[in-house]
Motif scaffolding. Structure first.
Motif, PDB file in Angstrom:
ATOM      1  N   UNK A 196      70.167  55.822  25.170  1.00 22.65           N
ATOM      2  CA  UNK A 196      71.654  55.381  25.437  1.00 22.65           C
ATOM      3  C   UNK A 196      72.262  56.625  25.202  1.00 22.65           C
ATOM      4  N   UNK A 197      71.134  57.443  25.774  1.00 24.42           N
ATOM      5  CA  UNK A 197      72.054  59.599  25.293  1.00 24.42           C
ATOM      6  C   UNK A 197      72.527  59.562  27.375  1.00 24.42           C
ATOM      7  N   UNK A 198      73.091  58.392  27.523  1.00 26.96           N
ATOM      8  CA  UNK A 198      73.472  59.005  29.462  1.00 26.96           C
ATOM      9  C   UNK A 198      75.165  57.086  29.128  1.00 26.96           C
ATOM     10  N   UNK A 199      75.701  57.958  30.292  1.00 19.97           N
ATOM     11  CA  UNK A 199      76.914  56.770  30.574  1.00 19.97           C
ATOM     12  C   UNK A 199      76.430  55.854  30.535  1.00 19.97           C
ATOM     13  N   UNK A 200      75.530  55.934  31.796  1.00 18.87           N
ATOM     14  CA  UNK A 200      74.926  54.257  32.158  1.00 18.87           C
ATOM     15  C   UNK A 200      74.848  53.236  31.397  1.00 18.87           C
ATOM     16  N   UNK A 201      73.548  53.548  30.287  1.00 18.93           N
ATOM     17  CA  UNK A 201      73.595  53.129  29.070  1.00 18.93           C
ATOM     18  C   UNK A 201      73.800  52.775  27.970  1.00 18.93           C
ATOM     19  N   UNK A 202      75.206  53.651  27.439  1.00 19.66           N
ATOM     20  CA  UNK A 202      76.114  53.849  26.433  1.00 19.66           C
ATOM     21  C   UNK A 202      77.413  53.143  26.810  1.00 19.66           C
ATOM     22  N   UNK A 203      77.337  52.010  26.383  1.00 15.19           N
ATOM     23  CA  UNK A 203      79.121  51.708  26.790  1.00 15.19           C
ATOM     24  C   UNK A 203      79.737  51.155  25.834  1.00 15.19           C
ATOM     25  N   UNK A 204      80.641  50.632  26.302  1.00 16.73           N
ATOM     26  CA  UNK A 204      81.534  49.866  24.869  1.00 16.73           C
ATOM     27  C   UNK A 204      81.198  48.923  23.765  1.00 16.73           C
ATOM     28  N   UNK A 205      81.782  49.360  22.621  1.00 15.66           N
ATOM     29  CA  UNK A 205      80.745  47.973  21.892  1.00 15.66           C
ATOM     30  C   UNK A 205      82.022  47.430  21.003  1.00 15.66           C
ATOM     31  N   UNK A 206      82.148  46.724  20.851  1.00 18.46           N
ATOM     32  CA  UNK A 206      83.419  45.921  20.045  1.00 18.46           C
ATOM     33  C   UNK A 206      83.634  46.954  19.278  1.00 18.46           C
ATOM     34  N   UNK A 207      83.156  47.758  18.159  1.00 17.43           N
ATOM     35  CA  UNK A 207      84.096  48.783  17.640  1.00 17.43           C
ATOM     36  C   UNK A 207      84.632  49.759  18.717  1.00 17.43           C
ATOM     37  N   UNK A 208      84.203  50.047  18.741  1.00 20.11           N
ATOM     38  CA  UNK A 208      84.887  51.164  19.892  1.00 20.11           C
ATOM     39  C   UNK A 208      86.489  50.247  20.805  1.00 20.11           C
ATOM     40  N   UNK A 209      85.986  48.823  21.030  1.00 17.80           N
ATOM     41  CA  UNK A 209      86.816  48.439  21.632  1.00 17.80           C
ATOM     42  C   UNK A 209      88.502  48.338  20.302  1.00 17.80           C
ATOM     43  N   UNK A 210      88.457  48.264  20.300  1.00 21.04           N
ATOM     44  CA  UNK A 210      89.275  48.039  18.694  1.00 21.04           C
ATOM     45  C   UNK A 210      90.099  49.662  18.758  1.00 21.04           C
ATOM     46  N   UNK A 211      89.273  50.286  18.845  1.00 21.04           N
ATOM     47  CA  UNK A 211      89.644  52.135  18.523  1.00 21.04           C
ATOM     48  C   UNK A 211      90.328  52.015  19.776  1.00 21.04           C
ATOM     49  N   UNK A 212      90.238  51.231  21.061  1.00 20.05           N
ATOM     50  CA  UNK A 212      90.834  51.815  22.615  1.00 20.05           C
ATOM     51  C   UNK A 212      92.107  51.316  22.570  1.00 20.05           C
ATOM     52  N   UNK A 213      91.754  49.480  21.998  1.00 17.46           N
ATOM     53  CA  UNK A 213      93.280  48.529  22.189  1.00 17.46           C
ATOM     54  C   UNK A 213      93.774  49.277  21.243  1.00 17.46           C
ATOM     55  N   UNK A 214      93.589  49.631  19.938  1.00 17.41           N
ATOM     56  CA  UNK A 214      94.590  49.826  19.689  1.00 17.41           C
ATOM     57  C   UNK A 214      95.793  51.666  19.881  1.00 17.41           C
ATOM     58  N   UNK A 215      94.342  52.547  20.750  1.00 16.62           N
ATOM     59  CA  UNK A 215      94.715  54.561  20.873  1.00 16.62           C
ATOM     60  C   UNK A 215      94.058  54.299  22.229  1.00 16.62           C
ATOM     61  N   UNK A 216      95.266  53.624  23.741  1.00 19.63           N
ATOM     62  CA  UNK A 216      94.660  53.988  24.567  1.00 19.63           C
ATOM     63  C   UNK A 216      94.481  54.988  25.234  1.00 19.63           C
ATOM     64  N   UNK A 217      95.127  55.888  24.514  1.00 25.00           N
ATOM     65  CA  UNK A 217      95.439  56.880  25.400  1.00 25.00           C
ATOM     66  C   UNK A 217      94.391  58.221  24.538  1.00 25.00           C
TER      67      UNK A 217
END
Length: 245
Positions: A196-217
């Motif tokens: 998963x060590x590259x941008x193509x295979x390492x995608x957002x997860x349910x957890x990172x989406x919680x962070x991103x939704x709360x803090x888009x910047x």
């Protein structure tokens, strides 16, 4: 006679100090939290330690860091700290080896990070949740040229942190920090390592989406959208702890 020889050196010294002063960038750390914060400052390899790497900042107080040209590093907030007269103790979050003065040591995750690199053409800065979250932080440029956009995580992620990522106070009554999924589960999928060590295979997860939704910047995981990195030329910076207060 000696005076005649000394004068050029004094003039040169004055201009050296003057030029180094005007080329320094100021980052003002402002504590809007209702409690004290102990900022930690860690330089990148080969860069100088600023303000001994840490200090106490009372509510509604500010402290100006003078960053020399080309400086890069990270700033985070520690909270729930207690130190003795010799500067030994511990912090509930963001602790740096039990010391008041971090002196180049990084903070123990989870901790919200403000990262900055001063460049010749432009500065790069971001607020990162890759090491988790403990305090809301914002970075706002002052009088710069270019995009100079705001970066930060203004939401209180501790109030919406999933159970598996929570760090609780000693009495277990409140959430004091929110781990990254990488720190909590230590798996390649969440840490963007191994296959998963590259941008193509390492995608957002349910957890990172919680962070991103709360803090888009803010950066939410290792290969987050590069628009999370902001740029500015010739500006100074205001870093605010608890900007939502």
């Amino acid at each position: 006679m000696a005076d005649r020889f000394l004068r050029p050196f004094l003039i040169l010294a004055f201009f050296t100090i003057f030029i180094s002063h005007i080329s320094a960038t100021t980052m003002t750390l402002y504590n809007k939290c209702s409690h004290a914060v102990w900022p930690g400052i860690q330089p990148s390899a080969g860069k100088p330690v600023l303000a001994r790497g840490g200090f106490k900042l009372l509510p509604n107080k500010a402290y100006s860091l003078h960053m020399p040209a080309g400086w890069s590093g990270r700033v985070w907030g520690r909270h729930g700290c207690s130190f003795d007269a010799s500067g030994r103790g511990r912090c509930a979050t963001g602790d740096c080896g039990g010391a008041l003065f971090c002196n180049g040591i990084g903070g123990t995750p989870p901790a919200t990070l403000a990262e900055i690199t001063l460049g010749n053409e432009q500065d790069f800065y971001d607020v990162s949740l890759v090491d988790g979250y403990n305090l809301a932080i914002s970075v706002t440029p002052v009088r710069g040229k270019g995009k100079c956009s705001y970066a930060g995580c203004v939401s209180d992620l501790n109030t919406m942190c999933p159970a598996g990522l929570q760090v609780r106070s000693h009495d277990k009554r409140q959430v004091v920090a929110c781990k990254s999924a990488c720190s909590a589960f230590n798996s390649p999928r969440y840490c963007c390592t191994g296959t998963f060590g590259n941008p193509q295979s390492c995608k957002p997860t349910a957890y990172s989406r919680i962070f991103k939704t709360a803090c888009p910047k803010a950066y939410s995981y290792a290969y987050d959208d590069p628009t999370s990195i902001a740029t500015c030329t010739g500006g100074n910076y205001l870093l605010t702890f608890c900007p939502h207060h």
